[in-house]
Design an enzyme around this catalytic site. Sequence first.
Site, PDB file in Angstrom:
ATOM      1  N   GLU A 170       0.850  -1.185   0.000  1.00  0.00           N
ATOM      2  CA  GLU A 170       0.000   0.000   0.000  1.00  0.00           C
ATOM      3  C   GLU A 170       0.891   1.242   0.000  1.00  0.00           C
ATOM      4  O   GLU A 170       1.952   1.276   0.605  1.00  0.00           O
ATOM      5  CB  GLU A 170      -0.877  -0.014   1.251  1.00  0.00           C
ATOM      6  CG  GLU A 170      -1.804   1.183   1.385  1.00  0.00           C
ATOM      7  CD  GLU A 170      -2.580   1.198   2.687  1.00  0.00           C
ATOM      8  OE1 GLU A 170      -3.665   1.799   2.703  1.00  0.00           O
ATOM      9  OE2 GLU A 170      -2.116   0.610   3.691  1.00  0.00           O
ATOM     10  N   LYS A 185      -9.601   1.533  -2.365  1.00  0.00           N
ATOM     11  CA  LYS A 185      -9.815   0.976  -1.023  1.00  0.00           C
ATOM     12  C   LYS A 185     -11.222   1.285  -0.525  1.00  0.00           C
ATOM     13  O   LYS A 185     -11.653   2.442  -0.486  1.00  0.00           O
ATOM     14  CB  LYS A 185      -8.769   1.575  -0.087  1.00  0.00           C
ATOM     15  CG  LYS A 185      -8.758   1.032   1.322  1.00  0.00           C
ATOM     16  CD  LYS A 185      -7.610   1.685   2.091  1.00  0.00           C
ATOM     17  CE  LYS A 185      -7.476   1.184   3.502  1.00  0.00           C
ATOM     18  NZ  LYS A 185      -6.326   1.835   4.193  1.00  0.00           N
ATOM     19  N   CYS A 205      -5.122  -3.156   2.873  1.00  0.00           N
ATOM     20  CA  CYS A 205      -4.882  -2.870   4.281  1.00  0.00           C
ATOM     21  C   CYS A 205      -6.129  -3.067   5.159  1.00  0.00           C
ATOM     22  O   CYS A 205      -6.495  -4.193   5.461  1.00  0.00           O
ATOM     23  CB  CYS A 205      -4.292  -1.473   4.423  1.00  0.00           C
ATOM     24  SG  CYS A 205      -3.390  -1.235   5.989  1.00  0.00           S
TER      25      CYS A 205
END
Length: 273
Positions: free
Chosen positions: A40, A112, A153
């Site tokens: 990330e 995300k 994440c």
Amino acid sequence: MKAALLQMTSGIDPAANARVLTDAIAEAAAGGAAMLFTPEMSGLLDRDRRRADAAIVTEEEDRVLAAVREAAAKAGLWVHLGSLALRRPDGRYVNRGFVIDGTAAIRASYDKLHLFDVDLPTGESWRESAAYAPGERAVVVDTPLGRLGLAICYDLRFPGLFQALSDAGATILSVPAAFTRPTGAAHWHVLLRARAIENAAFVIAAAQTGEHQDGRTTFGHSLAIGPWGEVLLDMGEAAALAFVDLPDDAVTAARARVPVIAHRRAIPPVEAS
């Protein structure tokens, strides 16, 4: 099937981060990998949003993305660029990952979905939603390693996303990350192994590590996990490139032993009493 994972300590200079990425692409190709996975925020990791704002540009303008695409084409290597901070036309940021093939073509991108808004017992406070817009779709893409499901994440904590990805045919789940040290020490290994076991799929999680120029520290321990939950690779805390073999028949074997995909049912409404 051989994959390469890059564990980085990204800083506040996108040009310097791009050099690390392009060197890793060449090294991964030379080592015989079919695909490279990066963390990330591979292009910029800067919690000072006023300073970072000057470096966050649109996808079309981003020099890190351009450099990675050029290097991928030169090496003939597929790359999952874990994510970049990019600017939308409306001025908000997105945390966007890319799957790039060996001709430099972008095969898929993913924003995300779940944003990290937490206050930790250590005193660390994070408010991604203050600057970043969440994604609006889940994404799978066919790669040389198999059908890949994309996450980033904090998405790791939401198993429904991974079930949707495996329902869509994903046999590999990618979780590029910049986990904090407290949350990493407590939850990183167990959550990644759980996602692998629940979906009888490989999990590849390239991570940020160490002390960064913006003052944060990240957990490292980039992992590759097999579909039975076994840890195939743990990179510890050093910034480095590593390789891992993914057995061709492992997903089929795991899903035959415990057919979790076939046994899934729609959850009926919950009755409260």
